[in-house]
Design a protein around this motif. Structure first.
Motif, PDB file in Angstrom:
ATOM      1  N   UNK A   1       0.853  -1.192   0.000  1.00  0.00           N
ATOM      2  CA  UNK A   1       0.000   0.000   0.000  1.00  0.00           C
ATOM      3  C   UNK A   1       0.886   1.238   0.000  1.00  0.00           C
ATOM      4  N   UNK A   2       0.973   1.928  -1.119  1.00  0.00           N
ATOM      5  CA  UNK A   2       1.828   3.087  -1.253  1.00  0.00           C
ATOM      6  C   UNK A   2       1.029   4.375  -1.116  1.00  0.00           C
ATOM      7  N   UNK A   3       1.593   5.351  -0.411  1.00  0.00           N
ATOM      8  CA  UNK A   3       0.991   6.670  -0.349  1.00  0.00           C
ATOM      9  C   UNK A   3       1.191   7.369  -1.679  1.00  0.00           C
ATOM     10  N   UNK A   4       0.274   8.275  -2.030  1.00  0.00           N
ATOM     11  CA  UNK A   4       0.397   9.000  -3.291  1.00  0.00           C
ATOM     12  C   UNK A   4       1.658   9.853  -3.326  1.00  0.00           C
ATOM     13  N   UNK A   5       2.207  10.205  -2.141  1.00  0.00           N
ATOM     14  CA  UNK A   5       3.430  11.005  -2.096  1.00  0.00           C
ATOM     15  C   UNK A   5       4.612  10.280  -2.756  1.00  0.00           C
ATOM     16  N   UNK A   6       4.489   8.952  -2.887  1.00  0.00           N
ATOM     17  CA  UNK A   6       5.600   8.187  -3.470  1.00  0.00           C
ATOM     18  C   UNK A   6       5.742   8.385  -4.969  1.00  0.00           C
ATOM     19  N   UNK A 141      -1.413  -7.574  12.437  1.00  0.00           N
ATOM     20  CA  UNK A 141      -1.364  -7.600  10.976  1.00  0.00           C
ATOM     21  C   UNK A 141      -2.576  -8.368  10.444  1.00  0.00           C
ATOM     22  N   UNK A 142      -3.284  -7.761   9.507  1.00  0.00           N
ATOM     23  CA  UNK A 142      -4.483  -8.379   8.966  1.00  0.00           C
ATOM     24  C   UNK A 142      -5.729  -8.097   9.769  1.00  0.00           C
ATOM     25  N   UNK A 143      -5.581  -7.376  10.901  1.00  0.00           N
ATOM     26  CA  UNK A 143      -6.743  -7.016  11.705  1.00  0.00           C
ATOM     27  C   UNK A 143      -7.637  -6.027  10.974  1.00  0.00           C
ATOM     28  N   UNK A 144      -8.883  -5.962  11.387  1.00  0.00           N
ATOM     29  CA  UNK A 144      -9.887  -5.168  10.658  1.00  0.00           C
ATOM     30  C   UNK A 144     -10.440  -4.053  11.543  1.00  0.00           C
ATOM     31  N   UNK A 145     -10.438  -2.830  10.999  1.00  0.00           N
ATOM     32  CA  UNK A 145     -11.102  -1.691  11.626  1.00  0.00           C
ATOM     33  C   UNK A 145     -12.379  -1.420  10.854  1.00  0.00           C
ATOM     34  N   UNK A 146     -13.504  -1.384  11.578  1.00  0.00           N
ATOM     35  CA  UNK A 146     -14.811  -1.171  10.950  1.00  0.00           C
ATOM     36  C   UNK A 146     -15.386   0.134  11.484  1.00  0.00           C
ATOM     37  N   UNK A 147     -15.639   1.055  10.582  1.00  0.00           N
ATOM     38  CA  UNK A 147     -16.144   2.381  10.944  1.00  0.00           C
ATOM     39  C   UNK A 147     -17.464   2.624  10.221  1.00  0.00           C
ATOM     40  N   UNK A 148     -18.466   3.107  10.950  1.00  0.00           N
ATOM     41  CA  UNK A 148     -19.684   3.570  10.289  1.00  0.00           C
ATOM     42  C   UNK A 148     -19.816   5.062  10.545  1.00  0.00           C
ATOM     43  N   UNK A 149     -20.151   5.807   9.479  1.00  0.00           N
ATOM     44  CA  UNK A 149     -20.306   7.260   9.581  1.00  0.00           C
ATOM     45  C   UNK A 149     -21.498   7.697   8.733  1.00  0.00           C
ATOM     46  N   UNK A 150     -22.093   8.854   9.077  1.00  0.00           N
ATOM     47  CA  UNK A 150     -23.162   9.385   8.231  1.00  0.00           C
ATOM     48  C   UNK A 150     -22.647   9.669   6.823  1.00  0.00           C
ATOM     49  N   UNK A 151     -23.525   9.521   5.850  1.00  0.00           N
ATOM     50  CA  UNK A 151     -23.173   9.669   4.447  1.00  0.00           C
ATOM     51  C   UNK A 151     -23.498  11.081   3.956  1.00  0.00           C
ATOM     52  N   UNK A 237     -14.650  -0.647   5.916  1.00  0.00           N
ATOM     53  CA  UNK A 237     -13.835  -1.703   6.515  1.00  0.00           C
ATOM     54  C   UNK A 237     -12.393  -1.575   6.048  1.00  0.00           C
ATOM     55  N   UNK A 238     -11.495  -1.447   7.013  1.00  0.00           N
ATOM     56  CA  UNK A 238     -10.065  -1.284   6.746  1.00  0.00           C
ATOM     57  C   UNK A 238      -9.292  -2.497   7.236  1.00  0.00           C
ATOM     58  N   UNK A 239      -8.179  -2.787   6.579  1.00  0.00           N
ATOM     59  CA  UNK A 239      -7.298  -3.870   6.998  1.00  0.00           C
ATOM     60  C   UNK A 239      -5.927  -3.271   7.331  1.00  0.00           C
ATOM     61  N   UNK A 240      -5.378  -3.706   8.454  1.00  0.00           N
ATOM     62  CA  UNK A 240      -4.033  -3.254   8.791  1.00  0.00           C
ATOM     63  C   UNK A 240      -3.016  -4.103   8.040  1.00  0.00           C
ATOM     64  N   UNK A 241      -2.059  -3.438   7.387  1.00  0.00           N
ATOM     65  CA  UNK A 241      -1.033  -4.143   6.629  1.00  0.00           C
ATOM     66  C   UNK A 241      -0.007  -4.824   7.504  1.00  0.00           C
TER      67      UNK A 241
END
Length: 241
Positions: A1-6, A141-151, A237-241
């Protein structure tokens, strides 16, 4: 996963816009779920889970059949709750729930979890970057962050904002709106990859106009309108690298 700054110094570079759009299309499920608690509970089956913002404003929330923490506890192998409201946390502890009083925007807990769930929390937080980094720190590593927010692109919000006679007001405690692109970037800065996002659909509408509009939902989606337009909130849903 590369940042756009790269590969560019310009956040508006055409090549970056193409890359970001492609990443978001890949993450978009294009689906709606109508039972938020059931969907989130399905993500934590047999897992070690942290539920952030467990109080949901008042201690009375735990009496609601829709109280998310109770649903997560039923599905997870272990579910710990955390919130910043000491008296409400103590009340939940007296009811037998594994809940601690701590501020995740200041520092993470020392434990590691398989899944961290933040249901309708991020929009209340003045330091979202630090919060996301601390959530990531509690995941292996591979853990999942789940966030819900208003759209912010929910059809009802767009409709009310478009008309001069309306001034749309959301919760007085909200300090930000988030969409897929801003959360993608916020996740990257925290070492998290946006894996997928899904809209939470509306199952009941109050006005006749709203009921008519949502009854046309399948036809409008088939005509090319995004499913997220009908979602009051979005699950990211996010995954930690």
């Amino acid at each position: 996963m590369q940042s756009w700054h790269n590969y560019t110094s310009d956040p508006n570079a055409p090549v970056l816009m193409v890359e970001r759009s492609a990443a978001l299309r890949h993450a978009r499920t294009g689906k709606l779920v109508f039972d938020r608690a059931a969907y989130l509970s399905g993500l934590v089956v047999g897992r070690n889970v942290l539920d952030v913002g467990v109080v949901e404003h008042t201690q009375d929330a735990c009496e609601s059949p829709q109280w998310l923490h109770r649903h997560l506890c039923r599905s997870a192998a272990r579910c710990r709750g955390v919130d910043i409201l000491p008296s409400e946390v103590e009340y939940l502890r007296s009811r037998g729930f594994d809940v601690v009083c701590a501020d995740i925007t200041v520092k993470p807990l020392t434990e590691r979890f398989d899944v961290v769930v933040c249901g309708e929390v991020l929009e209340h937080i003045t330091a979202p970057g630090q919060f996301m980094r601390n959530c990531a720190a509690m995941l292996g590593s591979g853990g999942r962050l789940v966030i819900t927010v208003p759209n912010p692109w929910y059809a009802n919000v767009v409709w009310k904002t478009a008309w001069r006679r309306h001034v749309f007001v959301d919760s007085a405690d909200h300090v930000a709106w988030y969409d897929a692109s801003t959360l993608y970037e916020l996740g990257q800065r925290s070492g998290l990859r946006l894996d997928r996002y899904t809209g939470i659909g509306i199952s009941a509408s109050k006005s006749l106009r709203a009921r008519t509009f949502f009854a046309l939902q399948p036809l409008l989606i088939s005509a090319g309108i995004s499913a997220e337009s009908f979602a009051k909130s979005i699950i990211y849903e996010f995954i930690r690298g």
